[in-house]
Every structure is written in C-alpha cells, then in structure tokens.
Design a protein around this motif. Structure first.
Motif, mmCIF file in Angstrom:
data_model
loop_
_atom_site.group_PDB
_atom_site.id
_atom_site.type_symbol
_atom_site.label_atom_id
_atom_site.label_comp_id
_atom_site.label_asym_id
_atom_site.label_seq_id
_atom_site.Cartn_x
_atom_site.Cartn_y
_atom_site.Cartn_z
ATOM 1 N N THR A 189 0.835 -1.197 0.000
ATOM 2 C CA THR A 189 0.000 0.000 0.000
ATOM 3 C C THR A 189 0.872 1.250 0.000
ATOM 4 O O THR A 189 1.788 1.368 0.814
ATOM 5 C CB THR A 189 -0.920 0.025 1.235
ATOM 6 O OG1 THR A 189 -1.701 -1.173 1.256
ATOM 7 C CG2 THR A 189 -1.841 1.231 1.194
ATOM 8 N N PRO A 190 0.633 2.177 -0.921
ATOM 9 C CA PRO A 190 1.430 3.414 -0.937
ATOM 10 C C PRO A 190 1.353 4.130 0.408
ATOM 11 O O PRO A 190 0.275 4.311 0.969
ATOM 12 C CB PRO A 190 0.766 4.244 -2.045
ATOM 13 C CG PRO A 190 0.067 3.246 -2.910
ATOM 14 C CD PRO A 190 -0.376 2.150 -1.986
ATOM 15 N N SER A 191 2.501 4.521 0.917
ATOM 16 C CA SER A 191 2.532 5.193 2.214
ATOM 17 C C SER A 191 2.515 6.704 2.014
ATOM 18 O O SER A 191 2.803 7.213 0.941
ATOM 19 C CB SER A 191 3.772 4.788 3.005
ATOM 20 O OG SER A 191 4.940 5.160 2.291
ATOM 21 N N SER A 192 2.177 7.380 3.086
ATOM 22 C CA SER A 192 2.114 8.842 3.019
ATOM 23 C C SER A 192 2.338 9.423 4.398
ATOM 24 O O SER A 192 1.665 9.067 5.352
ATOM 25 C CB SER A 192 0.741 9.296 2.494
ATOM 26 O OG SER A 192 0.614 10.694 2.600
ATOM 27 N N GLU A 193 3.339 10.316 4.475
ATOM 28 C CA GLU A 193 3.594 10.979 5.749
ATOM 29 C C GLU A 193 2.535 12.013 6.068
ATOM 30 O O GLU A 193 2.539 12.602 7.144
ATOM 31 C CB GLU A 193 4.983 11.631 5.732
ATOM 32 C CG GLU A 193 6.121 10.626 5.803
ATOM 33 C CD GLU A 193 7.451 11.290 6.075
ATOM 34 O OE1 GLU A 193 7.484 12.539 6.095
ATOM 35 O OE2 GLU A 193 8.442 10.568 6.265
ATOM 36 N N GLU A 194 1.642 12.244 5.110
ATOM 37 C CA GLU A 194 0.557 13.186 5.358
ATOM 38 C C GLU A 194 -0.531 12.565 6.223
ATOM 39 O O GLU A 194 -1.345 13.283 6.795
ATOM 40 C CB GLU A 194 -0.043 13.656 4.034
ATOM 41 C CG GLU A 194 0.938 14.463 3.181
ATOM 42 C CD GLU A 194 0.311 14.897 1.878
ATOM 43 O OE1 GLU A 194 -0.872 14.550 1.642
ATOM 44 O OE2 GLU A 194 0.996 15.588 1.094
ATOM 45 N N LYS A 195 -0.558 11.234 6.319
ATOM 46 C CA LYS A 195 -1.547 10.586 7.171
ATOM 47 C C LYS A 195 -1.181 10.784 8.639
ATOM 48 O O LYS A 195 -0.003 10.899 8.993
ATOM 49 C CB LYS A 195 -1.645 9.095 6.846
ATOM 50 C CG LYS A 195 -2.404 8.812 5.563
ATOM 51 C CD LYS A 195 -2.780 7.355 5.459
ATOM 52 C CE LYS A 195 -3.675 7.112 4.257
ATOM 53 N NZ LYS A 195 -4.121 5.708 4.158
ATOM 54 N N PRO A 196 -2.183 10.800 9.521
ATOM 55 C CA PRO A 196 -1.900 11.042 10.943
ATOM 56 C C PRO A 196 -1.076 9.930 11.579
ATOM 57 O O PRO A 196 -1.072 8.784 11.106
ATOM 58 C CB PRO A 196 -3.303 11.095 11.567
ATOM 59 C CG PRO A 196 -4.240 11.322 10.432
ATOM 60 C CD PRO A 196 -3.617 10.685 9.244
#
Length: 404
Positions: free
Chosen positions: A104-111
C-alpha cells in the motif's frame, strides 16, 4: 429455540420490538445525527457488508476466549520508546513496524496513530498486534502502541497508574510527546475496551479542546455505561462454559502480573495492602461475579484517594457521562451482546445529542470478539471496520479543513 441458539442471547428477541437497534443481526447499525455520522453513512463500504460469525462464535463468551487463545499475528515487530511524564511516571511506547514492506502506498501526510489497548493487553497481545498490522498495511506509516504505567516491562515509578479519569489519564502526555517527535503531523487515537474509555475521557477534556493536532478517535468494545448493574452477564449457556478460563486469564494479568505486566501485579499489592490483596487473590474466578469483583472493587481501591466508594468509581468512569462534551469526532463500535460493556436503550436515544459522536452496533461480536473465521486460522472483522472508520475520519477532517 433455534433462533435463540443462533443469536446466542435471548434478550435480543425481547428487545427486537422495543428499539430499531435490535432489528438487524448481520448488518451493522449506525447511530448519531452529526456531520461525522452522516459522512460515514454516505461513504462506508463495511456498513453495507453482511457480517456473520461462525455458529459457535455467536456466543459472546466463546468468541472472546477463542480469539484470545487462537488468533495469531506474525510479520510485525516493535521498537520501544520510554516517555517520562511530568510527575515522574514512565510510559512504554512501542513504534510498530512491519517485517516486510506493505504494498500500500505510504504517506507521511496521514496522521500518527496512537493505539490504546484494553486493560489486560500489552504489545505482546495478539489483538493489539493485528489492529496495528491493519493500520500499517493500510498506509498509516506511523503506528504507536501505548503501554500503560507498570505494564509491558515498563518500570513503575509512581503510585499513580493510567486510568480514564482526569489527571490519571495519560493520553495527554503521550500526545505532547508525539507532537514533539512528529512536528506538524496530525494524530488519530484508536483502541478498545479500557483504551476506548481513555480516548473518550481525553476527547471530552479541556486539554483536547485546545490541542489542534488531534483530529479524533475510533475505538470498539467500550465500557460505555458501567452503571447498568455493573458489568452485566449475557444470559447464554455458552458464556458460562467459557467464563472460567477468561476469568483466570484476567486474574493472571491483574494480580499475578502475567503477559508483560509483572510490575502491575506488584503495584496492586503495594497500593491496596496485603489484606485486600489476599481477598482478591482468593477469588475462585469460577463465576462472572468474581470478574466483576476483581475489576470494580480492585480498581476502585487502587483509586481510593479519588473515589468515595465502588459505586462512585463506576459512576464517574462510565463514558456515557461524556455525551454532549466531546471536542473531536469519535467513532465507537460495540456489539449488542457484549456482556462486559452494556448499553441501555436510553443510551441509544441519547447518541443524537452530541454531533461529534458516531456509534456503531453489531448484533453479535461479544466483547472484543468479532470472530470472522475459526479454521484454518482465527481471524476477525473488527480490525478492518476500525481502520476504514479511521480512513473516513481522516477524509472528513480534510474536507472540513478545505471548507474552512
């Protein structure tokens, strides 16, 4: 008779004509009239799915016991961080990591997700690890498991222990630590049982009201209204069969200090005194009333400098008192047949009084059970529901921010 055995709790038949909550047993029901409830009704996919547990696991007692004993979770590890609280107390936070990278693509924008477990649970517990694994595989890169004072090999430095009541609630110092460790990131709270009470107590506090980083919470199996004859017993034959091993497990953790809680057992002895300790230790743990005695009297004595008596303890820590004062959106998920977390019909009618409350109900699931399959491996369906609600909560927050 077949209907009674199939549902696992005869009380549901009587209530089916009294309130719409008891009309459906396979689809979850959502209660709440605020914007977060409307958003989830509109966008949730799990809300439209039919959930059926194996026949044996329609028994709340069997489901809890079976999942606790047979559910496994591999492929996840933890990195310990100790956090010192202002009063000198110590909390053990574990940053959970996958042994194999997720697709799953990760994102540092997620909490950043803070997971607060049940009172008997630690990082060693399978139920905690499976939830953390679901979050990590769903693109939430930073998931932190929060171990309470004296739990999971965390040295106990103070007589205070973590508790969902005002200054005893350690959510606030954990949030402050995460704000410093992850500057600019939003925070989402997740958990179950005891941890759910911690989250609700924090979200209803003035501290949360003035904390912009926390966007909300999602939790299941909350002890919503403990005033209802304490922790009530689901009147089903299967529950009585499995209450003894469950009760023994509870006693081993709270009193004997098993499963990473060695310091907690020592704290109980030092705090309540040897006489009271001997009374609790002598409980046969063969009946559900012994479990109630252990939880209510034991914890009430641990907080005897705050609560007048056992009834005062039960009344003050029940989360149903927080309706109308929640400062952030929160999604709570319970089962109608949960024997340790009763919810009354009056409680259901009050859910609309707080726009930040969205309350899910499943017909069956028991307490932290929600078993999906028994063989060849034990799996649950509550983790995917919690993670989807978390994703919808993030989406809701982003839409609110863009509209502002």
């Amino acid at each position: 008779m077949l209907l009674k055995l199939g549902t696992g709790i005869g009380a549901k038949i009587r209530f089916s004509k009294a309130h719409p909550i008891f009309k459906k047993w396979t689809y979850p029901e959502i209660f709440g009239s605020g914007p977060i409830s409307n958003h989830i009704r509109k966008n949730s996919m799990t809300l439209r799915q039919m959930y059926r547990s194996p026949l044996l696991c329609t028994s709340s007692g069997f489901a809890f016991w079976f999942r606790t004993k047979y559910e496994k979770c591999a492929g996840i590890d933890a990195k310990r961080i100790f956090v010192e609280v202002e009063d000198g107390g110590l909390l053990g936070l574990d940053k959970m990591v996958l042994e194999s990278p997720s697709n799953t693509p990760s994102s540092e924008e997620k909490p950043v997700v803070l997971v607060f477990p049940g009172g008997n649970e630690t990082t060693y517990s399978t139920k905690v690890r499976t939830l953390c694994k679901h979050f990590l595989r769903s693109g939430f890169d930073d998931v932190i498991m929060c171990n309470y004072r004296g739990k999971c090999n965390t040295p106990l430095r103070t007589p205070q222990f973590t508790f969902p009541f005002h200054q005893f609630n350690d959510v606030a110092p954990i949030v402050r630590h995460v704000e410093k460790a992850y500057p600019g990131r939003k925070i989402l709270l997740a958990g179950d049982c005891f941890g759910a009470n911690l989250i609700v107590d924090y979200i209803a506090s003035d501290v949360c009201k003035n904390t912009d980083s926390v966007i909300g919470g999602v939790a299941h199996s909350i002890q919503w209204n403990s005033v209802l004859s304490g922790m009530k017993l689901a009147k089903e034959p299967m529950f009585s069969l499995f209450v003894k091993p469950w009760a023994k497990m509870t006693k081993d953790i709270l009193i004997h200090g098993k499963r990473g809680s060695e310091n907690f057992g020592k704290m109980v002895l030092e705090k309540i005194g040897k006489d009271n300790y001997d009374v609790i230790q002598s409980l046969s743990m063969e009946s559900y009333s012994d479990v109630v005695t252990l939880h209510r009297q034991g914890l009430a004595k641990l907080c005897d400098d705050i609560f007048v008596d056992e009834e005062d303890y039960v009344r003050e820590v029940s989360s149903h008192n927080k309706v109308g004062s929640l400062n952030r959106p929160i999604v709570l998920i319970n089962a109608a047949d949960d024997p340790t977390a009763p919810v009354s019909l009056e409680d259901v009618d009050n859910f609309d009084k707080d726009p930040n409350l969205c309350f899910w109900f499943f017909g069956t699931g028991g307490h932290c059970g929600y078993v999906k399959t028994m063989f060849p491996t034990c799996t649950n369906y509550i983790d995917e529901v919690v993670v989807e609600c978390a994703q919808l909560l993030v989406q809701f927050h982003e839409e609110q921010q863009s509209d502002a």
